[in-house]
Design an enzyme around this catalytic site. Structure first.
Site, PDB file in Angstrom:
ATOM      1  N   TRP A  76       0.839  -1.211  -0.094  1.00 16.12           N
ATOM      2  CA  TRP A  76       0.111   0.020   0.054  1.00 16.12           C
ATOM      3  C   TRP A  76       0.921   1.232  -0.009  1.00 16.12           C
ATOM      4  CZ3 TRP A  76      -0.842   4.294   3.163  1.00 16.12           C
ATOM      5  CH2 TRP A  76      -2.083   5.022   2.980  1.00 16.12           C
ATOM      6  N   ASN A 107       7.334  -2.638   6.096  1.00 22.22           N
ATOM      7  CA  ASN A 107       6.081  -2.471   6.334  1.00 22.22           C
ATOM      8  C   ASN A 107       6.174  -1.006   7.354  1.00 22.22           C
ATOM      9  OD1 ASN A 107       3.145  -2.126   6.576  1.00 22.22           O
ATOM     10  ND2 ASN A 107       2.821  -3.782   7.669  1.00 22.22           N
ATOM     11  N   GLY A 108       5.502  -0.034   7.333  1.00 20.43           N
ATOM     12  CA  GLY A 108       5.652   1.026   7.918  1.00 20.43           C
ATOM     13  C   GLY A 108       6.246   2.233   7.218  1.00 20.43           C
ATOM     14  N   GLU A 156     -21.256   5.973  10.377  1.00 21.02           N
ATOM     15  CA  GLU A 156     -20.748   4.772   9.972  1.00 21.02           C
ATOM     16  C   GLU A 156     -21.219   4.462   8.472  1.00 21.02           C
ATOM     17  OE1 GLU A 156     -18.232   3.011  10.427  1.00 21.02           O
ATOM     18  OE2 GLU A 156     -18.964   0.990   9.597  1.00 21.02           O
TER      19      GLU A 156
END
Ligand code: AGP
Length: 612
Positions: free
Chosen positions: A74, A100-101, A485
């Site tokens: 991502w 990741n991160g 929501e």
């Protein structure tokens, strides 16, 4: 938000890593890649787009290798292109890495590396990390382990990565610096490294979670050694039996995970309730008994969460206010102000994944202020459950669809039960009132089932409204969070702009938006706000606004005043959010299906937001 999957063992790594990446695709899916080690060299295969593109390219090349690292991305630093896909490698191709991160100070590290003569092919912080490890090794003539230990303190932000050095062809290094990594082990001494332990299902028999500040050094046919990333001190490996099952990661007969998970809510809400309250109405598994004094005396409750989980916290404000007479502050984790917290306070951190960076940061800040933290989470063994003082689990099962549905209603179940317990311990509820409450909550799953049967009617509404460019969602009281929501669900999966609003707030400005092109999805059920809701509804229809009303069965007053109706069963007012959210989920799903979007993996999103 990315997915990491790596393997070292006697089998060919690529089909195993590919399968694990498919299970992790919900964490990020704009590009993917695998690096395989054969004859001591890492060969890298990458593709832009979903993992299917990588699988297609690999099926033709049929690469071989018993050690590999894989990643599904991502994009954070650098667009979602093939060149920016992981794995990345150092300039001399010695170090390869999946990450990741984010390395927040990547630009500073890059400046130093460019001065040292390094050039870069891509735009990611990960490539900089690979070169920084290489730079440290060249400068200090050290091994990759020393490079990681000495580089880790320089990295700002939160990361988890798996790295390989061509000069150590049979070793992998996994490092957790505020992210999440799990090491799986099979009985044949194969090792798997994943960012989500469910992806290990069917491969590993045991797993261990890397804590923040830990490194796992895995050597083929030897073992896994766990080290403290700052002191290099060896730590015991506490292997746990892996309970994840692969079939829960399948869609079954459903076309999408989101629809499957919407329809699972009847059962998983029941399971979550039964896990906390037995048939005699006794509380189970709350493990809060030694908090009773604290709860009796506490002055405020602070809820910290993001997105859908934050909406659950907003509903819980009403639970705790009514049942425990306790003021609740429900804060976006990313906006949390720890200065307002002290040791007297209790924090409830709500997170489906237990990996959300914003929530983890806020919880850490609250703990540093001495507050006690209860987590409500759907992933046992996640970073959040390992950080909280007490963890209460939702029994929703793995939620794969990026748009959260069953996690939300199971979070409400835990929050409701907790508010009743707090009410009893704060002498705001009597035993007979509690008994009645348990009978009422146990009726909710059956009512959810009834609403799910109206799926086809809601699908018709979706066909009717699918082309509107904007939507309003409106509700009052405990249904105002449901409006928020519902708007989020529609936005996430259909890409239609939608705004959730307090129905009472409409007349203070937003009503200017009402015309024939701005439909409203109105939660209009028989609760304490009913008369005001009718007023607000009339304010809209008087301005030619089209109204879809979620209303209590056979409510002729609303039926006569709305364009379209979604009837739901009656229930005690405080419990309506469990029911009113279901039509919003189904509406969002069917509109998205009409619009042909990628419902389970919507563009730009990922399931676990592991970056700040
Ligand atoms: C909800 O549909 C979204 N996927 C998103 O808002 C999500 O709720 C949010 O990122 C929080 O995730 P968490 O519950 O795993 O912490």
């Amino acid at each position: 938000m990315c997915g990491i999957a790596s393997y070292i063992g006697h089998r060919n790594a690529y089909p195993l890593i590919l399968e694990m990446l498919k299970r992790l695709e919900y964490r990020g899916y704009d590009s993917a890649g695998i690096a395989l080690c054969s004859q001591g060299k890492m060969k890298i295969y990458k593709e832009q787009g979903a993992i299917a593109a990588l699988a297609e390219s690999l099926s033709k090349q049929k690469p071989k290798g018993n050690l590999g690292i894989g990643h599904t991305r991502w994009a954070t630093h650098g667009p979602a292109t093939k060149i920016n896909a992981h794995p990345h490698y150092s300039q001399n191709r010695r170090i390869s890495i999946v990450h990741n991160g984010t390395v927040l100070n990547y630009y500073k590290l890059k400046e130093g590396l460019e001065k040292a003569g390094y050039e870069f092919y891509g735009e990611t912080d990960t490539e900089i990390l690979a070169n920084y490890l290489d730079y440290w090794q060249q400068k200090n003539k050290g091994k990759l382990l020393s490079a990681i230990i000495n580089t880790a303190p320089l990295l700002k932000g939160h990361s988890a990565f798996v790295a390989h050095d061509n000069q150590e062809p049979d070793s992998l290094y996994a490092c957790n610096l505020g992210g999440e990594l799990f090491v799986g082990r099979s009985q044949e001494s194969e090792y798997f490294i994943c960012s989500d332990k469910n992806a290990l299902a069917g491969y590993a028999d045991e797993y261990l979670a890397l804590e923040n500040g830990q490194i796992a050094v895995i050597q083929k046919d030897i073992n896994c050694c766990l080290l403290n990333s700052s002191s290099a001190e060896e730590l015991p490996c506490s292997w746990e039996k892996l309970k994840a099952s692969a079939e829960t990661l399948e869609k079954g007969s459903y076309p999408h995970f989101m629809l499957k998970e919407i329809f699972e809510q009847e059962n998983v809400v029941a399971k979550t309730i039964d896990n906390l309250i037995n048939d005699n109405g006794q509380a189970l598994n709350l493990s809060l008994n030694n908090w009773r004094q604290k709860i009796a005396k506490m002055r405020k409750l602070v809820i910290i969460a993001c997105g859908t989980s934050w909406h659950a916290g907003l509903v819980a404000k009403h639970f705790f206010a009514e049942l425990a007479k306790l003021p609740v502050y429900c804060e976006y984790a990313s906006e949390f102000l720890p200065e307002s917290i002290d040791a007297e306070d209790i924090i409830i951190a709500i997170s489906q994944s237990g990996s959300t960076a914003d929530t983890l940061q806020a919880v850490q800040a609250a703990k540093e202020r001495g507050a006690s933290v209860i987590s409500i989470c759907n992933v046992d063994g996640s970073a959040l459950t390992r950080t909280a003082d007490v963890s209460l689990l939702t029994i929703a099962g793995p939620e794969i669809g990026v748009a959260s549905t069953k996690a939300f209603t199971t979070q409400l179940a835990v929050l409701y039960i907790l508010s009743v317990r707090f009410g009893r311990w704060r002498n705001q509820l009597k035993a007979n009132e509690e008994k009645k409450i348990w009978q009422e909550i146990k009726m909710i799953p059956g009512k959810i089932k009834k609403i799910l049967l109206s799926g086809p009617e809601i699908e018709k509404l979706a066909k009717k409204y699918k082309d509107y460019p904007n939507f309003l969602f409106l509700g009052r009281g405990q249904n105002f969070p449901i409006a928020l929501e519902g708007a989020l669900k529609l936005k996430e999966v259909s890409y239609i702009h939608a705004e959730g609003l307090s129905a009472g707030e409409m007349k203070h400005g937003s009503i200017a938006l009402i015309d024939e092109q701005m439909p409203s999805f109105f939660i209009a059920v028989k609760d304490g706000q009913y008369d005001k809701v009718i007023n607000n509804l009339l304010e809209i229809s008087a301005r030619q606004g089209h109204i879809i009303a979620v209303t209590t069965d056979k409510d002729q007053i609303i039926i006569d005043r709305a364009d379209d109706i979604i009837p739901i069963p009656e229930c005690p007012p405080l419990l309506y959010p469990f029911l009113t959210v279901i039509p919003t989920q189904l509406f969002a799903y069917y509109v998205a299906r009409e619009r042909g979007t990628n419902i389970d993996k919507p563009r730009n999103l990922a399931k676990a937001v592991t970056v700040e």
